[in-house]
Design a protein around this motif. Structure first.
Motif, PDB file in Angstrom:
ATOM      1  N   LEU A  71      79.720 -58.088  38.507  1.00 24.70           N
ATOM      2  CA  LEU A  71      79.357 -59.428  38.740  1.00 24.70           C
ATOM      3  C   LEU A  71      79.634 -60.255  39.933  1.00 24.70           C
ATOM      4  N   ALA A  72      78.888 -61.078  40.419  1.00 29.76           N
ATOM      5  CA  ALA A  72      79.299 -61.687  41.595  1.00 29.76           C
ATOM      6  C   ALA A  72      80.583 -62.018  41.967  1.00 29.76           C
ATOM      7  N   GLN A  94      81.962 -53.957  33.498  1.00 29.77           N
ATOM      8  CA  GLN A  94      82.080 -54.174  32.083  1.00 29.77           C
ATOM      9  C   GLN A  94      81.691 -55.587  31.605  1.00 29.77           C
ATOM     10  N   GLY A  95      82.034 -56.509  32.751  1.00 28.61           N
ATOM     11  CA  GLY A  95      81.614 -57.837  32.444  1.00 28.61           C
ATOM     12  C   GLY A  95      79.933 -58.133  32.199  1.00 28.61           C
ATOM     13  N   SER A 138      71.916 -54.181  27.601  1.00 24.36           N
ATOM     14  CA  SER A 138      71.332 -53.104  26.583  1.00 24.36           C
ATOM     15  C   SER A 138      70.006 -52.627  27.372  1.00 24.36           C
ATOM     16  N   ASN A 139      69.053 -53.692  27.978  1.00 26.56           N
ATOM     17  CA  ASN A 139      67.904 -53.086  28.465  1.00 26.56           C
ATOM     18  C   ASN A 139      68.148 -52.282  29.720  1.00 26.56           C
ATOM     19  N   VAL A 156      83.053 -50.274  33.404  1.00 26.30           N
ATOM     20  CA  VAL A 156      84.307 -50.151  33.901  1.00 26.30           C
ATOM     21  C   VAL A 156      84.814 -51.384  33.923  1.00 26.30           C
ATOM     22  N   ASP A 157      86.365 -51.468  33.625  1.00 29.60           N
ATOM     23  CA  ASP A 157      87.182 -52.815  34.143  1.00 29.60           C
ATOM     24  C   ASP A 157      87.188 -52.610  35.473  1.00 29.60           C
ATOM     25  N   LEU A 158      86.376 -53.310  36.469  1.00 27.72           N
ATOM     26  CA  LEU A 158      86.632 -53.051  37.848  1.00 27.72           C
ATOM     27  C   LEU A 158      87.712 -53.871  38.554  1.00 27.72           C
ATOM     28  N   GLU A 159      88.495 -54.827  37.691  1.00 26.78           N
ATOM     29  CA  GLU A 159      89.484 -55.574  37.934  1.00 26.78           C
ATOM     30  C   GLU A 159      90.897 -54.735  37.573  1.00 26.78           C
TER      31      GLU A 159
END
Length: 325
Positions: free
Chosen positions: A63-64, A122-123, A146-147, A162-165
């Motif tokens: 996410l940005a 994962q966001g 999902s798509n 992944v939880d990138l933070e």
């Protein structure tokens, strides 16, 4: 040639994947993209192409507003603090086969990118839809996670969210949690042949070019014991390669520090600053000058070492010469 936008969109339709398409002028940054699609309800994303020291490639799609600390990410992959860096633009052309500004998970649609590792934020799962460029940056498509998974599975890529933070402790009792996402193979490109030149006098080995990957070796200062004979000094053809590798390593240390400080001062994301300043081109221009200076110091060190050794020989009376009084 890589696959086209139309081929990708046709595949999505074939898979009965629901998506929305937005045509707009060519954009290179998330901010420019937001001007054209930011009001339609989807989540903006940023996508990075990274490379480790063994020339393995990673797409990090987030996410940005997700903060991606490359040092922490590198440790979580088991590559040390400085194990990954921004990949050069030629990897976009040769491996992903997309132009600048078009790195997204959809670049894995090209067979040449099949071994690239993909880390998804994962966001994405909390958003109704996310925005991605479909191999070209004059179009944006919006689709759900999902798509996106459905598309990735269709090309044999298992989605990895992944939880990138997160910043888990990595150590002896805490193995890197993302080590399984490190690709098993490296890529061969013209970039690697520059970083690891073959000595002119080296024996020729008949190995197919497309399967030849030279490991990146860091040049480390070596202390030679008195009276010991260095085996490396017998192979002068390796000296040039070591200088080039050393210069490359120095630049790889300096530029991330410069990017970090400059991005803080200018309040610009590091990946966007890299694109604006065209740092890969600057590195290529700076490398010869750094190699020249390194060679100068290396030659000066060799000369000083020779005189010191010769003087020691005279003082000790070796070589049939009388000891110096």
């Amino acid at each position: 040639m890589g696959r086209t936008k139309d081929e990708l969109l046709a595949r999505l339709e074939e898979l009965k994947i629901d998506f929305k398409r937005y045509d707009h002028p060519v954009v290179l940054t998330v901010e420019e993209q937001a001007k054209h699609v930011g009001n339609f309800g989807g989540a903006l994303t940023k996508n990075l192409l990274l490379k480790d020291k063994k020339h393995r490639l990673y797409i990090v799609s987030a996410l940005a507003d997700t903060k991606v600390d490359m040092k922490i990410l590198s440790q979580r992959l088991g590559l040390g603090k400085g194990g990954v860096r921004m990949a050069p633009e030629e990897n976009l052309r040769q491996v992903l086969q997309v132009p600048l500004g078009c790195v997204t998970p959809f670049a894995l649609f090209n067979e040449s990118a099949s071994a690239v590792s993909l880390l998804l934020d994962q966001g994405f799962k909390s958003k109704q839809s996310c925005y991605f460029h479909p191999l070209t940056n004059d179009v944006t498509i919006a689709l759900s996670s999902s798509n996106l998974d459905k598309f990735l599975l269709s090309i044999g890529k298992q989605p990895a969210y992944v939880d990138l933070e997160a910043s888990p402790v990595v150590g002896k009792d805490n193995p890197p949690d993302l080590a399984d996402l490190v690709p098993s193979g490296a890529f061969c490109s013209s970039e690697e042949s520059v970083e690891n030149p073959t000595p002119k006098d080296a024996p020729q080995v008949n190995v197919p070019k497309e399967k030849t990957c030279l490991p990146e070796v860091k040049a480390k200062p070596k202390v030679q014991k008195k009276g010991a004979e260095s085996s490396e000094s017998k192979v002068p053809t390796n000296n040039g390669a070591n200088v080039e590798i050393f210069a490359s390593d120095v630049l790889e240390v300096i530029f991330p520090l410069f990017l970090s400080e400059a991005s803080k001062k200018l309040n610009i994301k590091q990946e966007e600053l890299t694109q604006i300043l065209k740092l890969d081109d600057f590195k290529r221009r700076a490398a010869p000058d750094l190699e020249s200076v390194t060679n100068m110091f290396k030659n000066a060190a060799y000369t000083a070492g020779f005189h010191a050794g010769f003087d020691t020989m005279l003082k000790s009376g070796l070589g049939g010469m009388p000891p110096r009084k």
